[in-house]
Scaffold this active site. Sequence first.
Site, PDB file in Angstrom:
ATOM      1  CE1 TYR A 227      -0.203  -5.048   7.811  1.00 34.42           C
ATOM      2  CE2 TYR A 227      -1.376  -2.804   8.212  1.00 34.42           C
ATOM      3  CZ  TYR A 227      -1.421  -4.343   7.943  1.00 34.42           C
ATOM      4  OH  TYR A 227      -1.958  -4.837   7.018  1.00 34.42           O
TER       5      TYR A 227
ATOM      6  CG  HIS B 109      -2.005  -1.400   1.324  1.00 34.77           C
ATOM      7  ND1 HIS B 109      -3.231  -0.668   1.188  1.00 34.77           N
ATOM      8  CD2 HIS B 109      -2.110  -2.184   1.277  1.00 34.77           C
ATOM      9  CE1 HIS B 109      -4.130  -1.682   0.545  1.00 34.77           C
ATOM     10  NE2 HIS B 109      -3.139  -2.937   1.120  1.00 34.77           N
TER      11      HIS B 109
HETATM   12  C1  HEM Z   1      -0.892 -12.163   5.562  1.00 31.55           C
HETATM   13  C2  HEM Z   1      -2.238 -10.470   5.856  1.00 31.55           C
HETATM   14  C3  HEM Z   1      -1.359  -9.572   5.272  1.00 31.55           C
HETATM   15  C4  HEM Z   1      -0.098  -8.953   5.650  1.00 31.55           C
HETATM   16  C5  HEM Z   1       1.247  -9.956   5.419  1.00 31.55           C
HETATM   17  C6  HEM Z   1      -0.381  -7.566   4.981  1.00 31.55           C
HETATM   18  C7  HEM Z   1       1.288  -6.788   5.126  1.00 31.55           C
HETATM   19  C8  HEM Z   1       1.140  -5.678   5.307  1.00 31.55           C
HETATM   20  C9  HEM Z   1       1.893  -4.382   5.549  1.00 31.55           C
HETATM   21  C10 HEM Z   1       3.312  -5.149   5.102  1.00 31.55           C
HETATM   22  C11 HEM Z   1       1.974  -2.895   5.064  1.00 31.55           C
HETATM   23  C12 HEM Z   1       2.192  -1.640   4.999  1.00 31.55           C
HETATM   24  C13 HEM Z   1       2.820  -1.313   6.387  1.00 31.55           C
HETATM   25  C14 HEM Z   1       3.330   0.017   7.117  1.00 31.55           C
HETATM   26  O1  HEM Z   1       4.425   0.105   6.393  1.00 31.55           O
HETATM   27  O2  HEM Z   1       2.968   1.116   8.007  1.00 31.55           O
HETATM   28  C15 HEM Z   1      -0.152  -3.364   4.686  1.00 31.55           C
HETATM   29  C16 HEM Z   1      -0.495  -1.944   4.535  1.00 31.55           C
HETATM   30  C17 HEM Z   1      -1.961  -2.086   4.795  1.00 31.55           C
HETATM   31  N1  HEM Z   1      -2.864  -3.503   4.558  1.00 31.55           N
HETATM   32 FE1  HEM Z   1      -2.142  -5.414   5.118  1.00 31.55          FE
HETATM   33  N2  HEM Z   1      -1.125  -7.219   4.998  1.00 31.55           N
HETATM   34  C18 HEM Z   1      -2.440  -7.898   4.975  1.00 31.55           C
HETATM   35  C19 HEM Z   1      -3.526  -8.230   4.764  1.00 31.55           C
HETATM   36  C20 HEM Z   1      -4.538  -7.303   4.716  1.00 31.55           C
HETATM   37  C21 HEM Z   1      -5.635  -7.659   5.107  1.00 31.55           C
HETATM   38  C22 HEM Z   1      -6.749  -7.987   5.537  1.00 31.55           C
HETATM   39  C23 HEM Z   1      -6.113  -5.813   5.320  1.00 31.55           C
HETATM   40  C24 HEM Z   1      -7.697  -5.233   5.187  1.00 31.55           C
HETATM   41  C25 HEM Z   1      -8.530  -6.070   5.799  1.00 31.55           C
HETATM   42  C26 HEM Z   1      -5.439  -5.456   4.683  1.00 31.55           C
HETATM   43  C27 HEM Z   1      -5.206  -3.534   4.648  1.00 31.55           C
HETATM   44  C28 HEM Z   1      -4.107  -3.194   4.463  1.00 31.55           C
HETATM   45  C29 HEM Z   1      -4.706  -1.077   4.600  1.00 31.55           C
HETATM   46  C30 HEM Z   1      -5.647  -1.344   4.146  1.00 31.55           C
HETATM   47  C31 HEM Z   1      -2.837  -1.107   4.421  1.00 31.55           C
HETATM   48  C32 HEM Z   1      -1.899  -0.175   4.709  1.00 31.55           C
HETATM   49  C33 HEM Z   1      -1.574   0.885   5.191  1.00 31.55           C
HETATM   50  C34 HEM Z   1      -1.958   2.487   5.699  1.00 31.55           C
HETATM   51  O3  HEM Z   1      -2.065   3.167   5.114  1.00 31.55           O
HETATM   52  O4  HEM Z   1      -1.043   2.223   6.488  1.00 31.55           O
HETATM   53  N3  HEM Z   1      -3.978  -5.810   4.621  1.00 31.55           N
HETATM   54  N4  HEM Z   1       0.092  -4.685   4.239  1.00 31.55           N
END
Ligand code: HEM
Length: 356
Positions: free
Chosen positions: A345, A75
């Site tokens: 995260y 993201h």
């Molecule tokens: C194994 C499952 C998942 C992994 C490994 C994962 C991994 C990540 C990582 C590494 C980030 C960046 C975080 C940062 O640097 O602050 C991220 C951001 C994000 N993820 Fe996931 N994610 C997963 C599942 C999900 C699910 C299920 C959702 C929604 C229900 C989701 C929604 C988001 C959103 C909206 C962001 C952006 C947050 C922001 O704006 O800082 N993710 N994810």
Amino acid sequence: MVDQKVRSRREFLISVSRLTAMGFVTATTATAAAAVGMSVRQLEPSEGQTEATAEEVADALEDAYGLHRGQRRNHTKGLGALGTFIGNPEVKEISRSALFSGEKLNIVARFSIAGGDPMASDAEKSPRGMALEFRLPDGSLHHMTMLSTPMFFAAVPQTFLDKFIALAINPTTGKPDPAKFKQFESSHPDNMLQTKFLQENNPPPSYANCAFYSIHAFKFINAAGKTTIAKFRFVPQDGEKQLSNAQLKSMPRNFLEQALMGRMRTRAVNWDMIVTIGEPGDPETNPTLLWPKNRRELKAGTLTLTSATPSNLAGSYQINYDPLIMADGIAPTDDPVLLFRSPSYAVSHTRRIRDL
Ligand code: HEM
């Protein structure tokens, strides 16, 4: 972790067979399973998984999208927004959270496109994200980090890791190897329902026309200590809209940011928060599965966003929108994907804050 995975896998199978026995395997799951040529039972996590780690996930995202120092590993492209939330005190029936006190709470939000490419096109047929940090009067925080799809593509963290390993850039071609991705798809049926949803639902013209889903179920706990399993979503008061394939071809690369900032110049943008209450047998720990449509729903509050800021200026840059940051009154289930998001995260946040 192994015990937890075995438990959630067993729970998944029990949920499916219970739903079948109760006669509502489920319009949603069964229809979608049939549409992708599978039985509901096949939509379970793949066999023979190893345990994914948060470091491996961050490395795999870097291998798939390149290393973008100081930026989110997933993201990556997004923008910040500020506003308020007023919760509906009727939700106190199921949760004692201060989110539903009826007081106006400050919100720091971030909208984003899934994937680790900071230059991604806003026309991509991929999920959009909305992350909310609720600032409560006692100083505590509550996070909701949601997607524009009602389901996720991974029933277990290993599917997430395997997807980005399969998307690794081949140094010779400069692109991922399509055969590897095909192999990922055929060996991970849990990824099918979200893929189908994205094929059938084009991206919105603006974040203000997009609904965002919790995907996971959460435990809502009331003042008497009673737990209710619930999911939630935010529905835009501007109405949900999707671009046609023809429109997608002609949209400028960064239309989402421009559309939201332009829209906010006229007046605030609102979303209704809707809580859906689960019934016994509804899957609680598998984020790839939907619940039947006839569940009881409560209008839980209104989100009002009043200003949007480009990513590099937004207060949201520093925030780690870890979805396990929750104030009293809402708690996680044993969903292995939800629990894995927190360390994942943290690794991504630590790398970017250290300018790695
Ligand atoms: C194994 C499952 C998942 C992994 C490994 C994962 C991994 C990540 C990582 C590494 C980030 C960046 C975080 C940062 O640097 O602050 C991220 C951001 C994000 N993820 Fe996931 N994610 C997963 C599942 C999900 C699910 C299920 C959702 C929604 C229900 C989701 C929604 C988001 C959103 C909206 C962001 C952006 C947050 C922001 O704006 O800082 N993710 N994810």
